[in-house]
Design an enzyme around this catalytic site. Sequence first.
Site, PDB file in Angstrom:
ATOM      1  CE  LYS A   1       4.794 -35.609  22.544  1.00 27.25           C
ATOM      2  NZ  LYS A   1       4.259 -35.476  21.170  1.00 27.25           N
TER       3      LYS A   1
ATOM      4  CB  ALA B   1       6.498 -29.920  18.154  1.00 29.34           C
ATOM      5  CG  ASP B   2       1.442 -33.079  21.413  1.00 28.97           C
ATOM      6  OD1 ASP B   2       1.839 -34.250  21.300  1.00 28.97           O
ATOM      7  OD2 ASP B   2       0.238 -32.775  21.509  1.00 28.97           O
ATOM      8  CB  THR B   3      -0.058 -31.256  16.308  1.00 35.41           C
ATOM      9  OG1 THR B   3       1.167 -30.650  15.874  1.00 35.41           O
ATOM     10  CG2 THR B   3      -1.210 -30.659  15.530  1.00 35.41           C
TER      11      THR B   3
END
Length: 200
Positions: free
Chosen positions: A62, A81-83
């Site tokens: 990203k 960010a990624d969760t």
Amino acid sequence: MNGYLNAPDNIPFILASASPRRRELLAQAHIRADDILPADIDETPKDRELPAQLAARLAFEKALYVSENTANEANMLVLAADTVVSIGRRILPKTETRDAAHVCLTALSGRGHRVSTGVCLFAEGVCVAKRLVTSRVRMKTLDAHDIETYLASGEWRGKAGGYAIQGRAARFVTRIVGSYSAIVGLPVFETVAMLSGVGF
């Protein structure tokens, strides 16, 4: 002074996420992005990719995407960010349908799961810092009323694992080990440390 911290030398600070939760978490640390530019990437897990690996990879991709597709990439900071929510090796989706959310809540009921959040910072087109934070969460056993009431709220839409810990699902959570803010979507301590490293 507006109360917010600024990027070094007035370099634009870009948040590569449309998530209002991540904006709110940054605001708690008195950090405000100059622009919001969500990354348009394929978030499909790779074959045999572990949940934590997926979170780290998507955060990097990203940040890279926004860095490479913005006109002034040579003079800006990009934070992404990624969760990812998982039960063992099983990656739960970001739910877009009621049925998908029902499947996730049923799977999470009465058991523990992990929430991995990857964070990546690009400066002048180069990755300068990245972090991965994995927390453990346990939910109570959910009865049919719990699940149907939560589904009716619509809060599950677009959420990893079909729930938002900062919302109505908080009443389902019996235990957390790790970073609460990372479960919400951005580990504030680690993010501030990354930004401090480049002069915030």
